[in-house]
Structure formats: structure tokens, C-alpha cells
Design an enzyme around this catalytic site. Structure first.
Site, short mmCIF file in Angstrom:
data_model
loop_
_atom_site.label_atom_id
_atom_site.label_comp_id
_atom_site.label_asym_id
_atom_site.label_seq_id
_atom_site.Cartn_x
_atom_site.Cartn_y
_atom_site.Cartn_z
CB CYS A 78 -0.98 -0.03 1.17
SG CYS A 78 -2.39 1.09 0.95
CG HIS A 166 -3.61 -3.71 3.30
ND1 HIS A 166 -2.56 -3.27 4.08
CD2 HIS A 166 -4.22 -2.60 2.81
CE1 HIS A 166 -2.56 -1.95 4.10
NE2 HIS A 166 -3.55 -1.51 3.33
CD GLU A 168 -1.31 -6.33 5.57
OE1 GLU A 168 -1.43 -5.13 5.84
OE2 GLU A 168 -0.97 -6.73 4.43
CB SER A 220 -0.05 -11.89 36.91
OG SER A 220 -0.05 -12.57 35.67
N GLY A 221 -0.60 -15.15 37.53
CA GLY A 221 -1.60 -16.17 37.24
C GLY A 221 -1.96 -16.21 35.78
CB VAL A 223 -0.71 -16.78 29.11
CG1 VAL A 223 0.22 -17.50 28.14
CG2 VAL A 223 -2.06 -17.46 29.13
CG ASP A 224 1.75 -12.46 28.60
OD1 ASP A 224 1.57 -13.36 27.76
OD2 ASP A 224 1.24 -11.33 28.52
CB SER A 225 3.79 -13.64 34.79
OG SER A 225 2.61 -14.26 35.27
CB SER A 226 2.36 -18.81 33.68
OG SER A 226 1.43 -18.28 34.60
#
Length: 508
Positions: A78, A166, A168, A220-221, A223-226
Site C-alpha cells: 500500500c 493488503h 496480511e 500474576s496467574g 499466561v505471560d508471567s507463567s
């Protein structure tokens, strides 16, 4: 490792381009348009993103295209295509009408490597206010639509391409194939970016970086921190010290169940009950930002106190992910926005700790893939996103222990209901909101004047935009009935049917 560089000119779709390429198991990074990295051997191609700007504007984003042309393959999308055309002698004019929506490729060069395996009349997605009306003399048109004479082009004898559409977005039905052609065939990238390879390389890098140092991580419980904890644990074992704080604003029984899951995973984790401290700090506060700041301050106080009991800790680990650290580009210039509730703001400096962020190059779906490979339990792996301040921003108005308990009961009925009805995984995020109003009701022969709760469920791919989930009426009727019958103090349930934008997913 082979990688693709995306130069961001401010398009809303830039992160989506990156995700599509990573789905091909090829690593890519996003850079602001004015921060072009040196073209090193591992960089196999460059993509120029779209933009809300017009190349005809006096202050339009611009780069030295000669710095990349003929060094690696280039794909302009584009705005990126229009910039290529205009910079090298073509002409870009305002479209007679804004071209937005579905179109079909009426003609394209099927033998061009960019269009290998593409079907006749393939559907693509247009979103632009300008049109390339003339290409430079050494460019050739390789695709057209009914209304656009230059839907795609290539520079003669050069692996430089431009797409007016586009590829994507999912509305370009074979857009992923076009990107695959560019990344794998034209750029020659090897598809080695996998969950297994990421874990192996990350663990090796963490071992080298951290050595025998001690690391503290606030869980934190989510996904990321786990996942960050599991990666670090795999690298440094018991030298990782995890702290899981109960701020009194988690879901019903979440502190106990998640803490148990962490311990089953072999993590060195300490659970801290700090409910009273958080409730005292929130007393009398009604402004959402004031509540967030109070929660952040108490968390830092509690975390600092607990981390201070670990002798010789040198690192603070955080579950920061890629969308949090990408330098986003606006029309007026670049700006970095870090979501404050994703990171323990101020702690590294205050505690004189170095920071380690093992997930900072991953998108959320990639984090889940890594978590699955590492054996993260399903109840954490597929957990809906949950706000850092917890239920504090789902209770409109002042926070009290009584209100939290009430909302926890409502939320538990809603979430468990979604799971039993096999609707949970069809929803991006769901929760209940306690409204600061009361309504008249009738229970038995008595008139009631009790609280109102709103149910919120949305579908999304990344949380940037969201639509309200079309949950079955029968299910909603059942949940409403359960909440009113089982949660004392609630006599009315309403449904939030707002999309993002214009609304947000959370209410505060």
C-alpha cells in the site's frame, strides 16, 4: 537465524504482517521507518508497511530506499508500494473514490514468483485513498483489478515488488500465500522459527546471561508471567524466586488454584496474602486511574518487601511481550508506549535490579505455543486475558471486600457457565462488571432494590479491536437466572453489546 525486517510507516496492520510471517515459521522484527537497521547477513528481506499518510504530503514519512534496494528483496504494501513508485519517477494521485474493501485480481502474471499458486480472480483487500497512476520506466505491472490499473508491480531484473492491496488481512483470501512466496521463495528464508527452537535458544541465552545469579519474578496467574517463569526455571532452576501476590482482586478461588498449579510445576514460588493492604489503599477511591495507581503502589511495596528477603538477588524478570515494546509510529512521529499494568514500573531502579524479559520478542499466540510446549496447565494456558488491576476496574466506584466477594460469585457463575457450554474457547475475553446503580425487582412477594451486573464477552484476535460475542439466548437466560437466584444482592443482569472501537473491552 534468517529474518525479515518490517519498516513501520504507522499502519494499523503492521503487527498483522509480522504475525503472518511468523506463522510461516520465519522470524521478523518491526522497526520504525526512520530506524532502518544495517542490512546484516541474517536479514533476508525488507517489507515496507502501509500508512495513514499520503506520499503526496509534504511531511510524509520517507526513507532512503537506495539503502536497501538490490541488497535484499523488498516488498512495499500500500503506502510502501506508492512510496517506491513515487520516489523512482512514477505518479501517485488521489483516487477518484476511496478504494476500500474487497476487489479481485482480473489479471496477474501467474509465472511471477510473487503470484505462484494464486487462483484466477483471487480476492484481495483494498484500503487506500491514493492510486498509482503511472509506474517508473523500469517498473512492470504484474497485477490489475477492474478499477486499479496497477494492483502490483515489480522492478525489472530486481527483487523489488509493490502491492496496492493488503495481503496480511484475512479478506485477501490468498494473501498468506503471496507473503509465503515472498518470504520463502523470493527471500529464501528457512522456516526455523518454531516453539522448540525458541525454547532451546532462549534457555541457552538465559544460562549465559544469568549464570548463577538469583532472579525474582512477580507471577500474576496469567499466561505471560507463567511462561516466562517456566523458561527461566528451565534455564536456572531454583535460582528463580517467584512471588504470587493475592491482591484480593483475583477471581474466586484463583489464588489457591493457581498457586497449587505453580507448585505442581516445580516452581520455587511463594504466595503472599496481601488483601487487607490493597483494600485499605483502595478505600474511598472511585476514579479508575487513582485505583490503578493505588494498586500499583501497594504491589510494589509488597513485592519489594518479599524480594528483599531473598539474599543477593540481582535480576527482576518480567513477562513483557512484543506488542508492549514495539515502537509504534504515529503521523506526528514515533512514540513508545509500555502498558503499565504489564510491568512492575519503577522496581528495577528502586531495587537496583537488572531486568530480564525472556518473552519480549513474542506475540501472545506465540507465548501460548511456547507454554504448551513447556507443559503449562490448560487452566493457565487458555485463560482469558485478565486486567492487571483485576476486579478493581470491573467494580465501578469504590472497592470494598463485600463488593469484591459479590462480583467474584457472579464472575464464577459466568465463566464456569461458558466452560460447561463449551463457549469459553470461542470467546477472547469475558467477565462481569458491577455497576454503581441499583434497580427495583420482585422476588417472591417482596419488592427488592438491589445491584445490577453487566456481562461482557468479546471475540478478538489480539485485543486491539473486538466485537461482542453472540452468545446463545438460551445460555444467557440460564446464566442470568443462576446469578439472580444464587448471588444475594443482585436482582438484575444486563448484557454489554458494544464493540471496540468505539467502546473498550473493560469499562474502566
Amino acid at each position: 537465524m534468517d529474518k525479515i525486517i518490517i519498516l513501520d510507516f504507522g499502519s494499523q496492520y503492521t503487527q498483522l504482517i509480522a504475525r503472518r510471517i511468523r506463522e510461516l515459521n520465519v522470524f521478523c522484527e518491526i522497526y520504525p521507518f526512520h530506524h532502518l537497521p544495517t542490512i546484516s547477513p541474517e536479514i533476508k528481506g525488507v517489507i515496507l508497511s502501509g500508512s495513514p499518510c499520503s506520499v503526496r504530503d509534504n511531511n510524509a514519512p520517507d526513507i532512503d530506499l537506495q539503502a536497501i534496494r538490490k541488497k535484499v528483496p523488498v516488498l512495499g504494501i500500500c503506502y510502501g508500494a506508492q512510496l517506491l513508485a513515487q520516489k523512482f519517477g512514477g505518479n501517485v494521485e488521489p483516487s477518484a473514490t476511496r478504494e476500500y474493501g474487497r476487489a479481485n485480481l482480473t489479471e496477474f502474471e501467474a509465472d511471477n514468483p510473487l503470484f505462484h499458486h494464486i487462483s484466477p480472480h483471487s480476492q484481495v483487500w483494498m484500503s487506500h485513498g491514493d492510486t498509482i497512476t503511472q509506474i517508473p520506466s523500469d517498473f512492470v505491472t504484474i497485477a490489475r483489478t477492474e478499477s486499479i490499473p496497477v494492483a502490483a508491480f515489480q522492478v525489472q531484473n530486481e527483487a523489488t515488488f509493490g502491492l496496492q492491496f493488503h495481503p496480511e488481512v484475512t479478506h485477501s483470501l490468498e494473501g498468506k500465500q503471496i507473503l509465503q512466496n515472498f518470504v520463502l521463495e523470493i527471500c529464501g528464508c528457512q522456516p526455523t522459527w518454531t516453539a522448540t527452537s525458541f525454547i532451546q535458544s532462549s534457555v541457552e541465552a538465559l544460562k549465559k546471561e544469568l549464570g548463577n545469579d538469583k532472579v525474582v519474578l512477580g507471577l500474576s496467574g496469567g499466561v505471560d508471567s507463567s511462561v516466562a517463569a517456566l523458561l527461566l526455571h528451565k534455564a536456572i532452576g531454583k535460582n528463580l524466586y517467584c512471588v504470587f501476590v493475592d491482591n484480593g482482586l483475583l477471581r474466586k478461588n484463583e489464588f489457591e488454584s493457581v498457586l497449587h498449579s505453580y507448585q505442581d510445576l516445580g516452581l520455587n514460588v511463594k504466595g503472599v496474602d496481601a488483601k487487607v493492604e490493597f483494600y485499605q489503599a483502595l478505600a474511598g477511591l472511585t476514579d479508575p486511574e487513582a485505583k490503578r495507581k493505588a494498586i500499583g503502589k501497594i504491589f510494589i511495596d509488597v513485592f519489594e518487601r518479599e524480594a528483599g528477603q531473598i539474599k543477593d538477588v540481582k535480576w527482576l524478570a518480567q513477562g513483557t511481550i512484543y506488542p508492549d515494546v514495539i515502537e509504534s509510529v504515529s503521523v506526528s512521529g514515533p512514540s513508545v508506549t509500555i502498558k503499565s499494568h504489564h510491568n512492575v514500573g519503577g522496581l528495577p531502579e528502586k531495587m537496583n535490579l537488572k531486568v530480564v524479559e525472556p518473552l519480549k520478542m513474542l506475540f501472545k499466540d506465540e507465548v501460548r505455543n511456547i507454554g504448551k510446549e513447556l507443559g503449562l496447565p490448560i487452566n493457565i494456558l487458555h485463560r482469558h486475558p485478565f486486567p492487571g488491576p483485576g476486579l478493581a476496574i470491573r467494580i465501578l466506584g469504590e472497592i470494598t471486600a463485600e463488593k469484591v466477594k459479590l462480583l467474584q460469585e457472579v464472575d464464577a457463575i459466568f465463566i464456569e457457565g461458558l466452560k460447561k457450554a463449551e463457549l469459553y474457547d470461542q470467546v477472547w475475553q469475558a467477565g462481569a462488571i458491577l455497576l454503581p446503580v441499583q434497580s427495583v425487582g420482585v422476588m417472591g412477594d417482596e419488592r427488592t432494590y438491589e445491584r445490577v451486573v453487566a456481562l461482557r464477552a468479546v471475540t478478538s484476535t489480539d485485543g486491539m479491536t473486538a466485537d461482542w460475542a453472540r452468545l446463545p439466548y438460551e445460555f444467557l437466560a440460564q446464566i442470568s437466572n443462576q446469578i439472580i437466584n444464587q448471588v444475594k444482592g443482585v436482582n438484575r443482569v444486563v448484557l454489554d453489546i458494544s464493540s471496540k472501537p468505539p467502546a473498550t473491552i473493560e469499562w474502566e
